[in-house]
Motif scaffolding. Structure first.
Motif, PDB file in Angstrom:
ATOM      1  N   SER A 198       0.818  -1.222   0.000  1.00 41.72           N
ATOM      2  CA  SER A 198       0.000   0.000   0.000  1.00 41.72           C
ATOM      3  C   SER A 198       0.847   1.265   0.000  1.00 41.72           C
ATOM      4  N   GLY A 199       2.085   1.186   0.499  1.00 42.42           N
ATOM      5  CA  GLY A 199       2.953   2.357   0.487  1.00 42.42           C
ATOM      6  C   GLY A 199       3.352   2.811  -0.895  1.00 42.42           C
ATOM      7  N   ALA A 200       3.181   1.955  -1.899  1.00 42.16           N
ATOM      8  CA  ALA A 200       3.574   2.303  -3.269  1.00 42.16           C
ATOM      9  C   ALA A 200       2.682   3.373  -3.879  1.00 42.16           C
ATOM     10  N   ARG A 201       1.507   3.588  -3.339  1.00 42.83           N
ATOM     11  CA  ARG A 201       0.644   4.649  -3.884  1.00 42.83           C
ATOM     12  C   ARG A 201       1.330   6.007  -3.747  1.00 42.83           C
ATOM     13  N   ASN A 202       1.812   6.301  -2.555  1.00 44.49           N
ATOM     14  CA  ASN A 202       2.500   7.576  -2.347  1.00 44.49           C
ATOM     15  C   ASN A 202       3.848   7.600  -3.058  1.00 44.49           C
ATOM     16  N   LEU A 203       4.520   6.455  -3.137  1.00 52.22           N
ATOM     17  CA  LEU A 203       5.782   6.389  -3.870  1.00 52.22           C
ATOM     18  C   LEU A 203       5.564   6.745  -5.332  1.00 52.22           C
ATOM     19  N   GLY A 204       4.543   6.191  -5.951  1.00 49.52           N
ATOM     20  CA  GLY A 204       4.268   6.495  -7.355  1.00 49.52           C
ATOM     21  C   GLY A 204       3.973   7.958  -7.583  1.00 49.52           C
ATOM     22  N   ARG A 205       3.221   8.561  -6.686  1.00 54.68           N
ATOM     23  CA  ARG A 205       2.911   9.990  -6.814  1.00 54.68           C
ATOM     24  C   ARG A 205       4.176  10.833  -6.749  1.00 54.68           C
ATOM     25  N   GLU A 206       5.154  10.391  -5.958  1.00 53.08           N
ATOM     26  CA  GLU A 206       6.411  11.128  -5.855  1.00 53.08           C
ATOM     27  C   GLU A 206       7.280  10.905  -7.093  1.00 53.08           C
ATOM     28  N   LEU A 207       7.304   9.677  -7.598  1.00 50.41           N
ATOM     29  CA  LEU A 207       8.160   9.373  -8.742  1.00 50.41           C
ATOM     30  C   LEU A 207       7.765  10.152  -9.990  1.00 50.41           C
ATOM     31  N   VAL A 208       6.471  10.367 -10.201  1.00 53.29           N
ATOM     32  CA  VAL A 208       6.049  11.070 -11.419  1.00 53.29           C
ATOM     33  C   VAL A 208       6.444  12.550 -11.404  1.00 53.29           C
ATOM     34  N   LYS A 209       6.911  13.038 -10.280  1.00 50.80           N
ATOM     35  CA  LYS A 209       7.399  14.421 -10.216  1.00 50.80           C
ATOM     36  C   LYS A 209       8.821  14.532 -10.754  1.00 50.80           C
TER      37      LYS A 209
END
Length: 291
Positions: A66-77
């Motif tokens: 579930s932590g990957a949701r926030n990780l993905g949002r950060e990576l697209v930046k």
């Protein structure tokens, strides 16, 4: 941020680290089994397993809880569009974030997903299609336009840029794999999910993590709790320290916290662990370790 420096490093070695390219580990989820949000888990975090490793120009992810949701949002930046996502196994707490992992839906990204734990003829694509289909989930796996799949067998090794990746079979229901990564003379091992107690596998794990700089280890239970959870596929924080002492692991990191474990209880574990090993850490969601 934890900088990964401890009394085992000399001033000259610290200077070398300062000059070296980045090799870091960030925790986006540190729980096992199920997300555990709430007032009692705020400090250590309630998201499930998701790790981000940066090694020079490489971004390597381990598991997609579930932590990957926030990780993905950060990576697209950022500007990096090529990612390698290594799965330890496909129990739900390690894959439930993929349907919410933003880069996976973007054809401009290359998200290469690796798995090698299967004990039958399953494959990673099959598992994702099962969880991403009605009536379980409204969006089909075919919409993951940025994702590709690669299979391997436990014991295989390969390189991702300048990073050497080694793998090992772990003791977990349905199978699981651990990873060791070596980059410019520094090393990181991730051993989760794993139940110690099988002599043959334990000997292999000990050889696998020997002399590693940082070891992330399955510390779901305490020694006292393990007797009522034999066969569940998890280890203890005390075993993490025993293994570290036997194999010269420089920094053991307790990980995959029981969802029922409160922040106050983890504080006690952290204090007891440091008394046994001065460089031991309990994983905290959001924190980074520089290796």
């Amino acid at each position: 941020m934890r900088d990964g420096k401890g009394p085992f490093e000399s001033e000259s070695s610290q200077e070398k680290v300062a000059l070296a390219r980045e090799f870091s580990l960030r925790f986006w989820g540190v729980r096992g089994s199920t997300p555990a949000p709430g007032a009692e888990t705020l400090r250590y975090g309630g998201e499930t397993t998701s790790l981000e490793i940066r090694a020079g120009e490489q971004i390597i992810l381990i598991d997609c809880g579930s932590g990957a949701r926030n990780l993905g949002r950060e990576l697209v930046k950022g500007d990096q569009h090529k990612l390698n996502l290594l799965f330890t196994h496909t129990h739900l707490d390690h894959i439930c974030g993929l349907p919410f992992f933003q880069p996976a839906y973007d054809a401009d990204y290359e998200v290469c997903c690796w798995a090698g734990h299967f004990e039958d003829r399953s494959c990673l694509r099959d598992v994702l299609c099962r969880i991403m289909s009605p009536p379980v989930f409204p969006v089909a796996a075919e919409t993951l336009k940025g994702v590709s799949f690669k299979a391997y067998s436990p014991g295989d090794e390969w390189s991702l840029g300048d990073v050497k990746v080694e793998t090992i079979r772990l003791n977990h229901p349905g199978g699981a794999c651990g990873y060791r990564m070596t980059f410019e003379g520094r090393s990181l091992a991730v051993i989760t999910d794993h139940e110690h107690g099988d002599p043959e596998i334990d000997a292999s794990v000990a050889a696998f993590v020997k002399d590693v700089d940082v070891m992330v280890y399955d510390a779901t239970y305490t020694d006292e709790e393990l007797s009522s959870h034999v066969g569940w596929g998890h280890s203890t924080w005390q075993e993490a320290l025993r293994l570290s002492k036997r194999t010269n692991v420089k920094r053991p990191v307790m990980f995959h916290h029981d969802p029922a474990r409160t922040d106050d209880q983890l504080d006690v574990i952290a204090s007891q662990a440091k008394a046994c090993h001065p460089d031991a850490l309990v994983a905290v969601q959001g924190e980074t370790i520089n290796i």
